[in-house]
Motif scaffolding. Structure first.
Motif, PDB file in Angstrom:
ATOM      1  N   VAL A  58       9.052  15.435  -0.477  1.00  0.00           N
ATOM      2  CA  VAL A  58       9.350  15.997  -1.759  1.00  0.00           C
ATOM      3  C   VAL A  58       8.495  17.374  -1.723  1.00  0.00           C
ATOM      4  CG1 VAL A  58       9.134  15.942  -4.386  1.00  0.00           C
ATOM      5  CG2 VAL A  58       9.300  13.852  -2.973  1.00  0.00           C
ATOM      6  N   THR A  59       9.476  18.554  -2.086  1.00  0.00           N
ATOM      7  CA  THR A  59       8.810  19.762  -1.913  1.00  0.00           C
ATOM      8  C   THR A  59       8.792  20.332  -3.565  1.00  0.00           C
ATOM      9  OG1 THR A  59      11.100  20.872  -1.556  1.00  0.00           O
ATOM     10  CG2 THR A  59       9.680  20.200   0.306  1.00  0.00           C
ATOM     11  N   LYS A  60       7.975  21.500  -3.485  1.00  0.00           N
ATOM     12  CA  LYS A  60       7.739  22.057  -4.698  1.00  0.00           C
ATOM     13  C   LYS A  60       7.753  23.666  -4.278  1.00  0.00           C
ATOM     14  CE  LYS A  60       4.883  22.328  -8.756  1.00  0.00           C
ATOM     15  NZ  LYS A  60       3.497  22.110  -9.605  1.00  0.00           N
ATOM     16  N   SER A  61       8.641  24.275  -5.376  1.00  0.00           N
ATOM     17  CA  SER A  61       8.770  25.894  -4.835  1.00  0.00           C
ATOM     18  C   SER A  61       7.837  26.670  -5.636  1.00  0.00           C
ATOM     19  CB  SER A  61      10.337  26.467  -5.173  1.00  0.00           C
ATOM     20  OG  SER A  61      10.426  26.024  -6.636  1.00  0.00           O
ATOM     21  N   LEU A  62       7.637  27.759  -5.248  1.00  0.00           N
ATOM     22  CA  LEU A  62       6.598  28.703  -6.080  1.00  0.00           C
ATOM     23  C   LEU A  62       7.032  28.633  -7.403  1.00  0.00           C
ATOM     24  CD1 LEU A  62       6.502  31.736  -3.477  1.00  0.00           C
ATOM     25  CD2 LEU A  62       4.795  29.707  -3.919  1.00  0.00           C
ATOM     26  N   ASP A  63       8.233  28.577  -7.890  1.00  0.00           N
ATOM     27  CA  ASP A  63       8.310  28.611  -9.317  1.00  0.00           C
ATOM     28  C   ASP A  63       8.398  27.190 -10.010  1.00  0.00           C
ATOM     29  OD1 ASP A  63      10.833  27.432  -8.279  1.00  0.00           O
ATOM     30  OD2 ASP A  63      12.197  28.689  -9.466  1.00  0.00           O
ATOM     31  N   GLY A  64       7.824  26.229  -9.213  1.00  0.00           N
ATOM     32  CA  GLY A  64       7.657  24.868  -9.708  1.00  0.00           C
ATOM     33  C   GLY A  64       8.919  24.007  -9.555  1.00  0.00           C
ATOM     34  N   ALA A  65       9.692  24.376  -8.898  1.00  0.00           N
ATOM     35  CA  ALA A  65      11.202  23.218  -8.961  1.00  0.00           C
ATOM     36  C   ALA A  65      10.869  22.430  -7.868  1.00  0.00           C
ATOM     37  CB  ALA A  65      12.368  24.259  -8.390  1.00  0.00           C
ATOM     38  N   SER A  82       3.322  22.995   4.954  1.00  0.00           N
ATOM     39  CA  SER A  82       4.511  23.115   4.880  1.00  0.00           C
ATOM     40  C   SER A  82       5.518  22.061   5.132  1.00  0.00           C
ATOM     41  CB  SER A  82       4.857  24.101   6.217  1.00  0.00           C
ATOM     42  OG  SER A  82       4.446  23.171   7.288  1.00  0.00           O
ATOM     43  N   GLU A  83       6.703  22.184   4.817  1.00  0.00           N
ATOM     44  CA  GLU A  83       7.736  21.180   5.111  1.00  0.00           C
ATOM     45  C   GLU A  83       8.022  20.435   6.448  1.00  0.00           C
ATOM     46  OE1 GLU A  83      12.430  20.627   4.485  1.00  0.00           O
ATOM     47  OE2 GLU A  83      11.247  21.888   3.198  1.00  0.00           O
ATOM     48  N   LEU A  84       7.542  21.669   7.345  1.00  0.00           N
ATOM     49  CA  LEU A  84       7.655  21.420   8.804  1.00  0.00           C
ATOM     50  C   LEU A  84       6.445  20.256   9.201  1.00  0.00           C
ATOM     51  CD1 LEU A  84       9.110  21.710  11.619  1.00  0.00           C
ATOM     52  CD2 LEU A  84       7.248  23.439  11.961  1.00  0.00           C
ATOM     53  N   LYS A  85       5.322  20.355   8.567  1.00  0.00           N
ATOM     54  CA  LYS A  85       4.331  19.630   9.098  1.00  0.00           C
ATOM     55  C   LYS A  85       4.630  18.106   8.337  1.00  0.00           C
ATOM     56  CE  LYS A  85       0.540  22.824   9.545  1.00  0.00           C
ATOM     57  NZ  LYS A  85      -0.564  23.363   9.033  1.00  0.00           N
ATOM     58  N   ALA A  86       5.117  18.070   7.105  1.00  0.00           N
ATOM     59  CA  ALA A  86       5.462  16.858   6.641  1.00  0.00           C
ATOM     60  C   ALA A  86       6.592  16.265   7.312  1.00  0.00           C
ATOM     61  CB  ALA A  86       6.105  17.045   5.012  1.00  0.00           C
ATOM     62  N   ARG A  87       7.505  16.830   7.752  1.00  0.00           N
ATOM     63  CA  ARG A  87       8.654  16.384   8.475  1.00  0.00           C
ATOM     64  C   ARG A  87       7.927  15.743   9.864  1.00  0.00           C
ATOM     65  NH1 ARG A  87      13.831  16.853   7.253  1.00  0.00           N
ATOM     66  NH2 ARG A  87      14.289  18.204   5.705  1.00  0.00           N
ATOM     67  N   ASP A  88       6.833  16.506  10.538  1.00  0.00           N
ATOM     68  CA  ASP A  88       6.263  15.819  11.667  1.00  0.00           C
ATOM     69  C   ASP A  88       5.630  14.513  11.458  1.00  0.00           C
ATOM     70  OD1 ASP A  88       7.175  17.819  13.300  1.00  0.00           O
ATOM     71  OD2 ASP A  88       5.525  19.065  13.274  1.00  0.00           O
ATOM     72  N   ALA A  89       4.832  14.588  10.416  1.00  0.00           N
ATOM     73  CA  ALA A  89       4.378  13.308   9.857  1.00  0.00           C
ATOM     74  C   ALA A  89       5.083  11.945   9.530  1.00  0.00           C
ATOM     75  CB  ALA A  89       3.443  13.606   8.842  1.00  0.00           C
ATOM     76  N   SER A  90       6.340  12.475   8.828  1.00  0.00           N
ATOM     77  CA  SER A  90       7.299  11.618   8.601  1.00  0.00           C
ATOM     78  C   SER A  90       7.779  10.948   9.895  1.00  0.00           C
ATOM     79  CB  SER A  90       8.456  12.016   7.835  1.00  0.00           C
ATOM     80  OG  SER A  90       9.496  11.229   7.406  1.00  0.00           O
ATOM     81  N   THR A 136       0.857  -1.066   0.175  1.00  0.00           N
ATOM     82  CA  THR A 136       0.007  -0.046   0.008  1.00  0.00           C
ATOM     83  C   THR A 136       0.817   1.102  -0.085  1.00  0.00           C
ATOM     84  OG1 THR A 136      -1.534  -1.230   1.396  1.00  0.00           O
ATOM     85  CG2 THR A 136      -1.791   1.308   1.180  1.00  0.00           C
ATOM     86  N   MET A 137       0.469   2.352  -0.656  1.00  0.00           N
ATOM     87  CA  MET A 137       1.388   3.430  -0.706  1.00  0.00           C
ATOM     88  C   MET A 137       0.442   4.622  -0.100  1.00  0.00           C
ATOM     89  SD  MET A 137       2.763   5.753  -4.141  1.00  0.00           S
ATOM     90  CE  MET A 137       3.986   4.452  -4.758  1.00  0.00           C
ATOM     91  N   LEU A 138       0.859   5.333   0.479  1.00  0.00           N
ATOM     92  CA  LEU A 138       0.239   6.490   1.278  1.00  0.00           C
ATOM     93  C   LEU A 138       1.271   7.863   0.658  1.00  0.00           C
ATOM     94  CD1 LEU A 138      -1.322   7.938   3.327  1.00  0.00           C
ATOM     95  CD2 LEU A 138       0.675   7.488   4.968  1.00  0.00           C
ATOM     96  N   VAL A 139       0.053   8.663   0.152  1.00  0.00           N
ATOM     97  CA  VAL A 139       0.878   9.901  -0.346  1.00  0.00           C
ATOM     98  C   VAL A 139      -0.020  11.063   0.272  1.00  0.00           C
ATOM     99  CG1 VAL A 139       1.005  11.506  -2.291  1.00  0.00           C
ATOM    100  CG2 VAL A 139       1.199   8.959  -2.687  1.00  0.00           C
ATOM    101  N   ALA A 140       0.575  12.002   1.033  1.00  0.00           N
ATOM    102  CA  ALA A 140      -0.082  12.987   1.876  1.00  0.00           C
ATOM    103  C   ALA A 140       0.580  14.261   1.251  1.00  0.00           C
ATOM    104  CB  ALA A 140      -0.099  12.784   3.241  1.00  0.00           C
TER     105      ALA A 140
END
Length: 95
Positions: free
Chosen positions: A39-46, A11-19, A3-7
């Protein structure tokens, strides 16, 4: 069955807490975590992989090493058979 979980988080901080929470559940043997990534995505799409984790296949490595050692006691053909058998049996424990 895998099973794959994608959330998605605000913010990156909330993602780190979940991780970290998932890592704790994995350590407590409540769930089995095969791999994880942030995985993060910047405002310019990077897109950037900030954190990635895939545990080493301990069973595969240990089985191959043990099979090789036992095979060394019997000589050339035994070495190959021992390493191959250890690889297969060790890999089965990593699945």
């Amino acid at each position: 069955m895998e099973t794959m979980l994608v959330a998605v988080f605000d913010s990156e901080l909330k993602a780190r807490d979940a991780s970290q929470a998932l890592d704790a559940l994995n350590e407590a043997d409540t769930i089995r975590l095969n791999a994880s990534a942030i995985v993060t995505k910047s405002l310019d799409g990077a897109i950037t992989v900030v954190k990635s984790h895939r545990p080493a296949p301990d069973g595969t490595l240990g089985g191959t090493a043990l099979g090789t050692f036992i095979g060394m006691l019997t000589g050339g053909v035994g070495l190959a058979i021992g390493a191959a058998t250890g690889l297969v049996l060790g890999a089965a424990t990593d699945v």
